[in-house]
Design an enzyme around this catalytic site. Structure first.
Site, PDB file in Angstrom:
ATOM      1  N   ASP A  22       0.860  -1.182   0.000  1.00 14.20           N
ATOM      2  CA  ASP A  22       0.000   0.000   0.000  1.00 14.20           C
ATOM      3  C   ASP A  22       0.895   1.229   0.000  1.00 14.20           C
ATOM      4  OD1 ASP A  22      -2.121  -1.688   0.121  1.00 14.20           O
ATOM      5  OD2 ASP A  22      -2.736  -1.178   2.162  1.00 14.20           O
ATOM      6  N   ASP A  74     -15.137  -3.027  -1.308  1.00 14.99           N
ATOM      7  CA  ASP A  74     -14.720  -2.757   0.061  1.00 14.99           C
ATOM      8  C   ASP A  74     -15.973  -2.440   0.862  1.00 14.99           C
ATOM      9  OD1 ASP A  74     -12.079  -2.907  -0.933  1.00 14.99           O
ATOM     10  OD2 ASP A  74     -12.173  -0.800  -1.506  1.00 14.99           O
TER      11      ASP A  74
END
Length: 246
Positions: A8, A129
């Protein structure tokens, strides 16, 4: 079944967040390309990369770090974060990204996802998500009224390569994958589902080897790898054995 290590990106660094909170970022490596090379050397077959800043901005912010990763490794890289237009998809695929992940735009502009999947078969994934079963977008800053299964069903027969499902409440918390939610989504869709968010230990990997997970396409791991809770060699061997058994 594939186990994807995660990178990330925030401010050009490898970080991990807790429940998607940018204020709770832990920096694990200042050199994302070196981290990617380490994962490749450990035997992983593919890499999952998210441009966290890009998810908020709606365009690439950590593009230089992504390009450095692509120059350093040979295994496939899938990329998400702020990809919301066809020209962005085309640009990243032309630079060597194996698969583009579309999240916010999957909710806001599903026709775009379908066009992209038709233009680039097996190279487009949808990122779902969810917070309490409802889809979150804009870097998880906004929660919609759309249910995760409902969003996934929009793309049945569209040629989408995979759905990457993240339970936001578990992400970065080392509390274990949301097996109930992921398995339910996997059974509701014909699209392959990849589990993400909260993978904590080898116990999660072993759980993925259970028969009721046989239809899942893989899982993503982040913090557990970075802080040493998950042994790469054992995890890879276990996930490969599960795939072979399936």
């Amino acid at each position: 079944m594939i186990l994807y290590p995660a990178i990330d990106l925030k401010n050009g660094q490898c970080v991990r967040l807790k429940q998607g909170d940018m204020a709770q970022a832990t920096v694990f490596n200042d050199d994302p390309a070196a981290q990617a090379a380490r994962f490749e050397a450990q035997g992983f077959e593919a890499l999952h990369v998210v441009d966290l800043d890009g998810a908020f901005a709606g365009e690439a912010v950590n593009g230089a770090a992504v390009e450095a990763i692509l120059k350093r490794v040979r295994f496939p890289v899938q990329l998400g974060g702020g990809i919301r237009r066809m020209e962005q998809v085309e640009a990243w695929l032309s630079r060597g990204i194996a698969r583009v992940i579309i999240g916010t735009a999957a909710l806001r502009d599903p026709d775009f996802v379908k066009r992209a999947a038709k233009a680039f078969p097996e190279r487009i994934a949808v990122g779902i998500d969810a917070r309490d079963g409802r889809v979150a977008v804009e870097g998880w800053a906004e929660t919609s009224d759309m249910r995760d299964v409902e969003l996934g069903k929009r793309f049945e027969d569209a040629g989408v390569a995979a759905v990457i499902y993240t339970n936001i409440a578990r992400d970065g918390m080392l509390s274990g994958l949301d097996f109930d939610g992921t398995i339910a989504l996997g059974h509701a869709l014909t699209i392959p589902v990849i589990a993400s968010g909260g993978l904590a230990s080898i116990a999660d990997i072993e759980r993925l080897a259970a028969p009721d997970c046989a239809h899942l396409a893989g899982a993503i791991t982040g913090r557990a790898l970075y802080d040493g809770r998950l042994d790469p060699a054992r995890a890879i061997a276990t996930i490969r054995a599960a795939g072979a058994a399936a």
